[in-house]
Motif scaffolding. Sequence first.
Motif, short mmCIF file in Angstrom:
data_model
loop_
_atom_site.label_atom_id
_atom_site.label_comp_id
_atom_site.label_asym_id
_atom_site.label_seq_id
_atom_site.Cartn_x
_atom_site.Cartn_y
_atom_site.Cartn_z
N THR A 51 4.55 -0.33 25.67
CA THR A 51 3.24 0.06 26.19
C THR A 51 2.12 -0.75 25.54
N GLU A 52 2.30 -1.16 24.32
CA GLU A 52 1.31 -2.02 23.66
C GLU A 52 1.81 -3.45 23.75
N THR A 53 0.99 -4.33 24.26
CA THR A 53 1.43 -5.71 24.42
C THR A 53 1.68 -6.35 23.06
N VAL A 54 2.47 -7.43 23.09
CA VAL A 54 2.74 -8.16 21.85
C VAL A 54 1.42 -8.68 21.28
N ALA A 55 0.52 -9.09 22.16
CA ALA A 55 -0.79 -9.58 21.70
C ALA A 55 -1.52 -8.52 20.88
N GLY A 56 -1.27 -7.24 21.16
CA GLY A 56 -1.89 -6.17 20.39
C GLY A 56 -1.51 -6.22 18.93
N THR A 57 -0.30 -6.69 18.62
CA THR A 57 0.13 -6.83 17.22
C THR A 57 -0.74 -7.86 16.50
N TYR A 58 -1.00 -8.97 17.17
CA TYR A 58 -1.83 -10.02 16.58
C TYR A 58 -3.24 -9.49 16.31
N ARG A 59 -3.77 -8.73 17.26
CA ARG A 59 -5.13 -8.18 17.07
C ARG A 59 -5.16 -7.20 15.90
N ARG A 60 -4.14 -6.36 15.83
CA ARG A 60 -4.09 -5.38 14.73
C ARG A 60 -4.01 -6.10 13.38
N LEU A 61 -3.19 -7.14 13.32
CA LEU A 61 -3.04 -7.88 12.07
C LEU A 61 -4.35 -8.58 11.69
N ALA A 62 -4.98 -9.22 12.67
CA ALA A 62 -6.26 -9.89 12.39
C ALA A 62 -7.29 -8.89 11.90
N ASP A 63 -7.32 -7.72 12.51
CA ASP A 63 -8.25 -6.66 12.12
C ASP A 63 -8.03 -6.28 10.66
N LEU A 64 -6.79 -6.03 10.27
CA LEU A 64 -6.50 -5.64 8.89
C LEU A 64 -6.85 -6.75 7.90
N LEU A 65 -6.52 -7.98 8.26
CA LEU A 65 -6.82 -9.10 7.36
C LEU A 65 -8.32 -9.26 7.17
N LEU A 66 -9.08 -9.10 8.24
CA LEU A 66 -10.53 -9.24 8.12
C LEU A 66 -11.13 -8.12 7.28
N LYS A 67 -10.58 -6.91 7.41
CA LYS A 67 -11.05 -5.80 6.58
C LYS A 67 -10.83 -6.08 5.10
N GLN A 68 -9.86 -6.93 4.80
CA GLN A 68 -9.60 -7.29 3.41
C GLN A 68 -10.21 -8.65 3.05
N ASP A 69 -11.05 -9.16 3.93
CA ASP A 69 -11.72 -10.46 3.72
C ASP A 69 -10.74 -11.62 3.55
N ARG A 70 -9.62 -11.52 4.20
CA ARG A 70 -8.64 -12.63 4.20
C ARG A 70 -8.91 -13.46 5.46
#
Length: 955
Positions: free
Chosen positions: A432-451
């Motif tokens: 139900t969640e596209t594979v692209a959604g994984t990339y967005r989630r990961l980018a979101d988490l990395l940005l929250k940690q200033d990576r």
Amino acid sequence: MHYRLKSLSLATATLLLSLFTPLLPLTLKFEPLVAQAQTSQDRNAEAQRLNQEGLQLVNKGQFREALEQFQKALVIVKEIGERLSEGKILDNIGAVYRNLEQYPKALEFYQQALVIAKETGDRKKQATILSDIADVYENLAEYPKALKFYLEYYEQALAIAKEKGDRKEEATILDDMAYVYHILGQYAEALEFRQQALAIHRKLGARAGEAATLRAIGADYDILGQYQKALEYYQSALEIAKEVGARWTEGRTLDGIGQVYYYHLKQPIKALEYYQQALKIRREVAIERGVGDRTWEAYILSNIAVALTDLGYYRQALETLQQSLTICREVDNRYLDNRRLESFILNGIGKGYFKLGDYPKAFQALQQSLLLSREAINRWTEIDTLSTIGALLEKQSQPELAIVFLKESVNATEAIRRDLQILSKEQQQSYTETVAGTYRRLADLLLKQDRILEAQRVLDLLKVQELDDYLSNVRGNNNTAQGLPNLPPEQQAWENYQAVLDKAIEIGKELTQLRQIKPENRTTEQGQRIAQLVNVQQKIVEDFNNFIESPEVLALAQQLNPKARKADLVNNLDELIALQDNLKNLQQKAVLLYPLILDDRIELILTTPDSPPIRRTVSVTKKQLNETIVAFRSALLDRTSDAKPPAQQLYNWLIKPLEAELKAADARTIIYAPDAQLRYIPLAALHDGQQWLVQRYRINNITAASLTELNTKPQRKMQVLAGAFATGRYSFKVGEQSFDFAGLPFAGVEVENLAKTVPTTTKFIDTAFTPQVTVPNMDDYSIVHLATHAAFVVGTPDDSFILFGNGERITLRDIQKWSLKNVDLVVLSACETGLGGKLGNGEEILGLGYQMQRAGARAAIASLWTVDDGGTQVLMDSFYAALESKGVGQDAQPTKAEALRQAQIALITGDYKALGQQRGLGVQQRIQSRLSPRVASNLSHPYYWAPFILIGNGL
């Protein structure tokens, strides 16, 4: 010889004896050999008798007794050198060990039998043994090896069927080969074999076989993302299956149609109707045939559960999945399809518990799914499970550990992209969640940690994944194939988890094999080993459940915490230096801008040649952003409206937060990788309250930095191939949309003017402008200019097309077959992105740029909406005039990005002199003589100059 002489008359015998008397000493010497031959015959007869007795014992189920007889026979035939008999007996011994479920032993004897079958040229026996070996590897859960031997078997069997002229058998084997290629993700090969099988079924009038093959072709096209084709084949299969009463195929086809409605047409209720029909037929067929294999029933139930989950019925979905799991575990789960299905069901159960907030049960089901998907090479389920575990860890406030699992999910996806010629989609559409959604989630988490650098890398890979979602066969390149490297603590955390995972897989395989041996056939040692493995397995399950809270993992998470971790810059220094060097080498004072649209905000990442990446967060929801994008696009399309208010609002969100950094970098070129709906609006048309953005910066759109050769210089001499559709009219339907296109009178003028500006231009007008003439000649030119209708619509690549002057069309997918290795620029001067009232994700625009680059072109210019014919001619006249002029204060020509900017500024200001005194004057004269006053006086509106974007290398 002596027995033969007894039957002769005395006279004849005497005569023969006299003739052979001189040879008697020699004849006597051969007597021991004759005796030996007789002995060999006797011994071979004895071996055959033992072998026959062994076969009779096998039929009675007395396998150990049969094995004794076969072993005695084997000793004899080896001693007398009877290779043919030896091969048959070795094969029989392999079969006994297989029945005794001693698979390594079975393999040992089958392999020996195969050597002899090859040595003696017995092709039929080779085929049989290859099939047996494949079955054994499947029993051992060694699926890649099993598939390899199945293919070898089918190749042998196919050759034999062709030699015998058995067309029915040939079609069956072709269908089976296609299935193996389907499992391997090699869909081009699968379709090729299925089409061959289909032709034979039709020639033989085998309607049931025809229906089954049509259904399978539909399934291949479904996975390849060609949904309309999939539905066409499914409908054909359904009609024939109903006509001939092929109930099994009818049910499978209904299930396939349901999947298209659910995953691609986004109609879960309609999908459920088809699933329910399929389930009803499955159960009726089971009653007609007896219990039979219930795997398919479990599969349909899992599809129903996915649709129920999408509709928010989580508990009903879980109940349905539990039914499916029970059935799946009742059937023989040694086989690849069953193991894959079980991993998929467990993944769904894990997601269901996750939705209900029962995290311990979710984690347990997901762990089991991960184990099984690894074991059964179900790579897309593995990828999705890793992603879901990452989301679960994020929910449990463990973002550092969540990043580890999300990275593994992304890297597994990139590995598939790297390894396979045509990407395996297997069950990707089943989530139900596209594979692209994984990339967005990961980018979101990395940005929250200033990576930030890591996040930018993820965003680049995200664009490749979105292309793949749209085009279905995007491979990326060496840059994208590297995936995302782990930081040292991440690597250590993953290795700790991997060790537990590998041990669990090893234990699971051995336990599965031992449990497949019937209790009455197990030795005492095997029973003891099962008990021992169960204890070990329980300990491993406990280790899994405790993994998140273990002291080692908590310590590693602490190391990954932003406060304790080294600066992002240090960990990714090499990548930063390479990116900055790339920007410096452009010598365009260029910066790289990556926006990321998230549900609650926009993240902006800016990379300059001289400083670390900069991150700015803008508090605007996706809903607000999309509403403004729609308002801006509407204002741009209405030449009487004031587009500045929405243009300024978007400027405030996308550019203003970075104004100071852009000024500090003395930026002159923005290399822009727009995200999602931002692809539908031109960055050049944002407004700062004083002027349009294009008046300050060159704008160079890219698909992704990792896919774009930014530094390749253009050819010195321009040579143009230009085609135009100027007169005539063509009406046609593509998918569900109807199109009616009239010729573009100004397109002919546009091409004539182009030929005057660039004398080395070859022209094709109207019916002379055909794909057959134009496409093969494109690579002989540095610029290909197509002044014709083109539509890049939300949907599939097959719905997007370019229209030629003779009425023929080529699709966006067809462009990948073009050869444009010598082409610097492709211009589509009358194309549009047709939303049809629906705001998509912009994949069609991303896809256009990628397909042109993939074919070899350095860049493309296309428009985001249909522009006035005369206005387009003015812009194109201005663009080529600027491109041919000498740059201000320099000997070289302006870059493509600068030429487009100058042309746009000329329309904004009405000052065409900057394009060159003579050329500018010519453009101005043509405006006055050919355009209506209404258009000529309004060219400064962004409707006329803003739609054209440059994608790719802007030099």
